[in-house]
Design a protein around this motif. Structure first.
Motif, short mmCIF file in Angstrom:
data_model
loop_
_atom_site.label_atom_id
_atom_site.label_comp_id
_atom_site.label_asym_id
_atom_site.label_seq_id
_atom_site.Cartn_x
_atom_site.Cartn_y
_atom_site.Cartn_z
N ILE A 12 -1.48 -3.41 -1.06
CA ILE A 12 -1.17 -4.80 -0.68
C ILE A 12 -1.82 -5.13 0.66
CG2 ILE A 12 0.70 -6.43 -0.20
CD1 ILE A 12 0.78 -5.58 -3.04
N MET A 63 -5.25 -6.06 0.17
CA MET A 63 -5.35 -7.43 -0.35
C MET A 63 -5.29 -8.42 0.81
SD MET A 63 -2.91 -7.46 -3.68
CE MET A 63 -3.18 -6.32 -5.02
N ILE A 114 -8.15 -11.17 2.27
CA ILE A 114 -7.94 -12.59 2.61
C ILE A 114 -8.45 -12.86 4.02
CG2 ILE A 114 -6.20 -14.35 3.07
CD1 ILE A 114 -4.54 -13.21 0.83
N PHE A 174 -2.91 -12.18 -6.76
CA PHE A 174 -2.86 -11.31 -5.59
C PHE A 174 -1.88 -11.86 -4.57
CE2 PHE A 174 -7.39 -9.72 -6.42
CZ PHE A 174 -6.93 -8.52 -6.92
N PHE A 175 -1.93 -13.19 -4.40
CA PHE A 175 -1.09 -13.85 -3.42
C PHE A 175 0.40 -13.67 -3.77
CE2 PHE A 175 0.03 -17.69 -0.82
CZ PHE A 175 -0.48 -17.20 0.37
N LEU A 220 1.61 -11.16 -5.45
CA LEU A 220 1.92 -9.77 -5.13
C LEU A 220 2.24 -9.61 -3.65
CD1 LEU A 220 -0.56 -7.39 -6.96
CD2 LEU A 220 1.89 -7.17 -6.86
N LEU A 221 1.42 -10.27 -2.81
CA LEU A 221 1.67 -10.24 -1.37
C LEU A 221 3.06 -10.74 -1.06
CD1 LEU A 221 -1.56 -11.64 0.36
CD2 LEU A 221 -0.54 -9.42 0.68
#
Lengths: 292, 337
Positions: free
Chosen positions: A98, A101, A105, B261-262, B264-265
């Motif tokens: 995570i 990820m 971003i 993905f967002f 999941l974040l």
């Protein structure tokens, strides 16, 4: 036939780029069980940094390239390992994945806000001409990409298999515990794989950007295809990542030419699902023993 | 003889403290629902919309929390499932004139079934292959939404999505629809709360803590894992069914891979495996950007930076941090009640 040859060369060229990204991804995975979801951004960012260095210092291209590349390897090779991976690795794979990820971003938005939202021209070291081979128009840039990428991969293979340092790195990748018992400085070897990962990303970035242009969103597609390449080839294998990269590149190029441009992205994905179902360890992969 | 052996292990100790904690969770849910029912009165249209959006995203994150936080599966297609729900609801209500409740049920059923179809082959092979299969699925759905113009309107999207009514009462206003969202979200949260508390939910947790031991205790690992994924996907479908009438216009962009993905974040930042975690995570992901408006487009960087620092400081996310703080305040050590 001539057309087919041109598509094949283009496919091998982009495939070689995916392979570079995928090899770095598998190296990092092997030595530290880190899934780097920012791998695509790792390929996107060096080109942006090079352009930024040229703009900031008014430096000539070669100096700008050196500054940008050095900065990238330092921050995203050494810094990534020390600042993100080290403090998080003991909490398991998930928070770390995570965190990568989140890193992707930051890299993507940072490139957009800190540099430009527009695609920027990136200097090419090869003339943008085509040569004719058996009647097919082959871009010199594609030929150069293939030559450089394969030279780098060959060099890496020689390093890993033929030098003492490389063999220590390989031993660490295969079994860190045994490597430690044998007196190999495991920590330093892991750091080395992160530096190599960053360096491979730099090579891929410099090779692909003259064609794709330097753009903040490039990482999405490259990252996705690098993952597919690594999984298709078998992601506990450097050789697998190379084969996977080439297959994905060629399949992608052929799909765009002969199937449909709007669904070209779908074809490698379908390939991925088929491989997972038929040969889950990947085409070149070994079966991993189940760890309890 | 097996019982004492399980109770001595760390996860069992946490499970013992669960009932008290979870009743607190239910009370929090009720109190929050009451507050949220009244809160937007003075907030204006946009503020109310942001609050509703927060709840809708919470539903999607709740589903992913079941999949990831309780069953330990990495799904990279939650936004795609939300897209399926949103497009299904939009098409059924605006093109076929079906009422919203039926569309809502169909959206959930559809995403549940797709989850089963997708999860079955992936989980047959190995748990973490689900991540790769859902990654592929997510991109494929996005391509279909963008390219099949005759059905989805392509990049132009679908507009004029009607809002539901409640026993003849029109819910077209921002406040009325917000209250509707509060009720639906509350009901979905309570169903999940009940599920987690049931023996069935305990099996999920056992699965996450130690899949091999769970299997040796007679839990059908594959079936439970598959169900957790399918139910989690259905929650995304429900979220989509709420999202479409909320925004009244949908296009493919909020359902892309990066949006998954967002989500999941948000799960991990809020606290994976905590029932209230999704609300905190969605608060960080949806409402925080509104507060960070002054930073302009930098808000995403700030958000991602906060998530990274949070995970380095506390890998259990905000809920873990709060629990730690609460335990310190009350002088408890790590859930020993």
């Amino acid at each position: 036939m001539a057309e087919f040859l041109a598509y094949l060369i283009a496919g091998i060229a982009t495939g070689a780029i995916y392979a570079l990204a995928a090899i770095g991804f598998t190296l990092v995975w092997q030595t530290s069980q880190t899934i780097n979801f920012a791998q695509g951004e790792f390929v996107m960012l060096p080109a942006v940094l090079v352009l930024l260095a040229i703009k900031l210092f008014g430096a000539p291209i070669w100096l700008g390239a050196l500054i940008g590349i050095a900065a990238f390897i330092l921050i995203f090779g050494v810094g990534f390992k020390l600042a993100v991976v080290d403090p998080m690795i003991r909490h398991g794979v998930l928070p770390l994945a995570i965190a990568t990820m989140a890193l992707s971003i930051i890299m993507k938005e940072g490139a957009k806000d800190g540099f430009s939202a527009e695609a920027q021209k990136f200097p090419s070291f090869v003339p943008t001409e085509t040569i004719s081979v058996f009647g097919a128009a082959i871009s010199l840039q594609h030929v150069a990409i293939i030559a450089v990428a394969f030279a780098v991969i060959g060099l890496l293979q020689w390093f890993v298999g033929g030098t003492k340092l490389g063999r220590q790195m390989q031993a660490t990748a295969q079994n860190p515990t045994v490597a430690r018992i044998l007196g190999i400085p495991v920590e330093r070897m892991v750091l080395l794989t992160f530096v190599i990962n960053a360096a491979l990303a730099v090579v891929a970035s410099v090779l692909i950007s003259p064609i794709y242009l330097a753009k903040f969103s490039n990482g999405e597609v490259i990252g996705l295809f690098a993952f597919i390449a690594a999984i298709v080839g078998g992601f506990n294998q450097v050789r697998g990542a190379l084969v996977g990269g080439l297959i994905v590149g060629i399949v992608d190029s052929m799909a765009a030419a002969y199937i449909s441009t709007s669904y070209r992205l779908a074809v490698p994905l379908v390939l991925l699902v088929i491989v997972i179902l038929l040969k889950p360890e990947g085409l070149m992969g070994r079966k991993e023993e189940r760890r309890v | 003889m097996t019982a004492p052996a399980t109770h001595s292990a760390a996860p069992a100790a946490r499970r013992l403290s669960l009932p008290a904690f979870i009743d607190g969770t239910l009370l929090t849910l009720v109190a929050a629902a009451i507050i949220l029912w009244f809160v937007p009165s003075g907030m204006g249209r946009y503020g109310t919309y942001v609050l509703s959006l927060w709840l809708v995203m919470s539903v999607a994150v709740m589903g992913l929390n079941l999949t990831l936080g309780y069953a330990g599966l990495k799904s990279l297609a939650q936004a795609a499932f939300m897209g399926i729900g949103a497009y299904a609801t939009a098409l059924l209500t605006s093109k076929l004139g079906l009422n919203w409740y039926a569309s809502f049920a169909i959206s959930g059923l559809l995403t549940f079934s797709v989850g089963l179809v997708l999860g079955f082959p992936a989980l047959r092979v190995k748990a973490h292959y689900l991540a790769f299969v859902t990654l592929a699925f997510s991109t494929l759905i996005w391509l279909v939404l963008r390219n099949e113009q005759w059905l989805t309107g392509g990049v132009f999207g679908l507009s004029n999505i009607p809002r539901p009514s409640f026993f003849g009462l029109k819910l077209d206003g921002a406040l009325a629809f917000h209250r509707f969202v509060v009720v639906v979200t509350f009901l979905l949260a309570v169903v999940l709360w009940w599920m987690i508390r049931s023996p069935w939910g305990r099996a999920f947790t056992a699965l996450r803590e130690n899949p091999i031991r769970a299997a040796s205790l007679g839990i059908d690992t594959r079936m439970y894992t598959l169900l957790a994924f399918a139910i989690g996907s259905a929650y995304a479908g429900f979220a989509g069914a709420l999202y479409a009438p909320l925004v009244e216009f949908i296009d493919p962009s909020p359902f892309s891979l990066s949006q998954s993905f967002f989500l999941l974040l948000m799960v991990v930042a809020g606290g994976a495996g905590y029932l209230l975690g999704p609300f905190i995570g969605a608060l960080l992901g949806v409402v925080l950007p509104e507060w960070l408006r002054f930073a302009g487009s930098l808000y995403l960087i700030i958000f991602a930076g906060i998530v990274m620092l949070l995970l380095i400081a506390c890998p259990q996310g905000m809920s873990g941090l709060l629990e730690r703080g609460w335990n310190r305040l009350t002088g408890k050590t790590g859930g020993s009640r």
